[in-house]
Design a protein around this motif. Structure first.
Motif, PDB file in Angstrom:
ATOM      1  N   MET A   1       0.831  -1.204   0.000  1.00  0.00           N
ATOM      2  CA  MET A   1       0.000   0.000   0.000  1.00  0.00           C
ATOM      3  C   MET A   1       0.862   1.249   0.000  1.00  0.00           C
ATOM      4  O   MET A   1       0.670   2.144  -0.778  1.00  0.00           O
ATOM      5  N   THR A   2       1.847   1.282   0.898  1.00  0.00           N
ATOM      6  CA  THR A   2       2.676   2.474   1.034  1.00  0.00           C
ATOM      7  C   THR A   2       3.560   2.689  -0.188  1.00  0.00           C
ATOM      8  O   THR A   2       3.776   3.814  -0.588  1.00  0.00           O
ATOM      9  N   LEU A   3       4.055   1.600  -0.755  1.00  0.00           N
ATOM     10  CA  LEU A   3       4.900   1.730  -1.941  1.00  0.00           C
ATOM     11  C   LEU A   3       4.109   2.319  -3.102  1.00  0.00           C
ATOM     12  O   LEU A   3       4.634   3.127  -3.866  1.00  0.00           O
ATOM     13  N   SER A   4       2.832   1.950  -3.192  1.00  0.00           N
ATOM     14  CA  SER A   4       2.026   2.501  -4.280  1.00  0.00           C
ATOM     15  C   SER A   4       1.824   4.007  -4.081  1.00  0.00           C
ATOM     16  O   SER A   4       1.728   4.746  -5.055  1.00  0.00           O
ATOM     17  N   ARG A   5       1.789   4.474  -2.830  1.00  0.00           N
ATOM     18  CA  ARG A   5       1.703   5.925  -2.599  1.00  0.00           C
ATOM     19  C   ARG A   5       2.942   6.610  -3.151  1.00  0.00           C
ATOM     20  O   ARG A   5       2.854   7.665  -3.759  1.00  0.00           O
ATOM     21  N   LYS A   7       4.816   5.533  -5.595  1.00  0.00           N
ATOM     22  CA  LYS A   7       4.763   5.473  -7.056  1.00  0.00           C
ATOM     23  C   LYS A   7       3.778   6.491  -7.619  1.00  0.00           C
ATOM     24  O   LYS A   7       4.007   7.062  -8.678  1.00  0.00           O
ATOM     25  N   ARG A   8       2.665   6.694  -6.904  1.00  0.00           N
ATOM     26  CA  ARG A   8       1.675   7.667  -7.379  1.00  0.00           C
ATOM     27  C   ARG A   8       2.223   9.094  -7.348  1.00  0.00           C
ATOM     28  O   ARG A   8       1.767   9.949  -8.095  1.00  0.00           O
ATOM     29  N   LEU A   9       3.191   9.348  -6.500  1.00  0.00           N
ATOM     30  CA  LEU A   9       3.778  10.686  -6.423  1.00  0.00           C
ATOM     31  C   LEU A   9       4.805  10.954  -7.515  1.00  0.00           C
ATOM     32  O   LEU A   9       5.225  12.097  -7.699  1.00  0.00           O
ATOM     33  N   PRO A  11       4.717  11.256 -10.831  1.00  0.00           N
ATOM     34  CA  PRO A  11       4.421  12.338 -11.794  1.00  0.00           C
ATOM     35  C   PRO A  11       4.541  13.736 -11.160  1.00  0.00           C
ATOM     36  O   PRO A  11       4.988  14.680 -11.807  1.00  0.00           O
ATOM     37  N   VAL A  12       4.174  13.824  -9.890  1.00  0.00           N
ATOM     38  CA  VAL A  12       4.287  15.110  -9.186  1.00  0.00           C
ATOM     39  C   VAL A  12       5.761  15.477  -9.036  1.00  0.00           C
ATOM     40  O   VAL A  12       6.151  16.637  -9.245  1.00  0.00           O
ATOM     41  N   ILE A  13       6.575  14.510  -8.710  1.00  0.00           N
ATOM     42  CA  ILE A  13       8.022  14.757  -8.582  1.00  0.00           C
ATOM     43  C   ILE A  13       8.615  15.135  -9.933  1.00  0.00           C
ATOM     44  O   ILE A  13       9.442  16.047 -10.014  1.00  0.00           O
ATOM     45  N   ASP A  14       8.191  14.454 -10.978  1.00  0.00           N
ATOM     46  CA  ASP A  14       8.684  14.781 -12.321  1.00  0.00           C
ATOM     47  C   ASP A  14       8.361  16.236 -12.672  1.00  0.00           C
ATOM     48  O   ASP A  14       9.220  16.957 -13.199  1.00  0.00           O
ATOM     49  N   MET A  15       7.143  16.665 -12.362  1.00  0.00           N
ATOM     50  CA  MET A  15       6.764  18.055 -12.645  1.00  0.00           C
ATOM     51  C   MET A  15       7.565  19.018 -11.777  1.00  0.00           C
ATOM     52  O   MET A  15       8.003  20.081 -12.250  1.00  0.00           O
ATOM     53  N   ALA A  16       7.787  18.661 -10.520  1.00  0.00           N
ATOM     54  CA  ALA A  16       8.561  19.517  -9.623  1.00  0.00           C
ATOM     55  C   ALA A  16      10.010  19.613 -10.081  1.00  0.00           C
ATOM     56  O   ALA A  16      10.622  20.690  -9.999  1.00  0.00           O
ATOM     57  N   GLU A  17      10.569  18.504 -10.578  1.00  0.00           N
ATOM     58  CA  GLU A  17      11.940  18.532 -11.104  1.00  0.00           C
ATOM     59  C   GLU A  17      12.028  19.432 -12.327  1.00  0.00           C
ATOM     60  O   GLU A  17      12.981  20.208 -12.467  1.00  0.00           O
ATOM     61  N   VAL A 117       8.513  10.833  -0.452  1.00  0.00           N
ATOM     62  CA  VAL A 117       8.599   9.559  -1.170  1.00  0.00           C
ATOM     63  C   VAL A 117       9.552   8.617  -0.437  1.00  0.00           C
ATOM     64  O   VAL A 117       9.263   7.421  -0.285  1.00  0.00           O
ATOM     65  N   GLN A 118      10.643   9.153   0.039  1.00  0.00           N
ATOM     66  CA  GLN A 118      11.608   8.331   0.772  1.00  0.00           C
ATOM     67  C   GLN A 118      10.949   7.750   2.040  1.00  0.00           C
ATOM     68  O   GLN A 118      11.137   6.587   2.366  1.00  0.00           O
TER      69      GLN A 118
END
Length: 147
Positions: A1-5, A7-9, A11-17, A117-118
């Protein structure tokens, strides 16, 4: 469950980068323009110093009234150009400061997302370890000889 959270982030990290890289690019561009403006000011100040040295050299030999008027007029124009360049530097410095603040904000957001994410990944690892330990304990219980 937590790992999927985590992974879901992604795209947000990609946009932030991407936003952080763009802010860094803009900061670099602003710093480059500021450096150019400062270099131009240095050239104008050196030119003024050379021109003033010419006044000292010419003044020792004697100058005409016309030469003096031309010298003063040109020196006044040069002083105006230096003042304008100082205003330009102030403008470029303000832009660089704004760009730096924006980059710092975007960098901080990116780092916050990375830490989140970490943390999610660490929680997933701990949950997986606990699950594995539970399975091993159950297996050990089943394999224990009956006395």
């Amino acid at each position: 469950m937590t790992l999927s959270r985590a992974k879901r982030l992604q795209p947000v990290i990609d946009m932030a980068e991407k936003a952080e890289r763009e802010a860094a690019r803009q900061l670099g561009q602003c710093q480059g323009l500021l450096a150019q403006a400062e270099a131009k000011l240095g050239e104008l100040e050196r030119y003024r110093a050379d021109y003033q040295q010419q006044w000292v050299s010419e003044g020792q030999r004697g100058v005409s009234g016309q030469w003096l008027m031309n010298y003063q007029r040109f020196l006044s124009q040069l002083e105006g150009a230096i003042g304008q360049q100082l205003r330009s530097i102030a403008w470029h410095r303000a832009n660089a400061d704004k760009a730096r603040a924006q980059w710092q904000q975007r960098y901080a957001r990116l780092e916050g997302l990375r830490k989140l994410v970490q943390r999610y990944q660490e929680e997933a690892r701990i949950a997986a370890d606990k699950h594995e330990q539970r399975l091993l304990d159950e297996l050990a219980q089943r394999l224990r000889p009956v006395e």
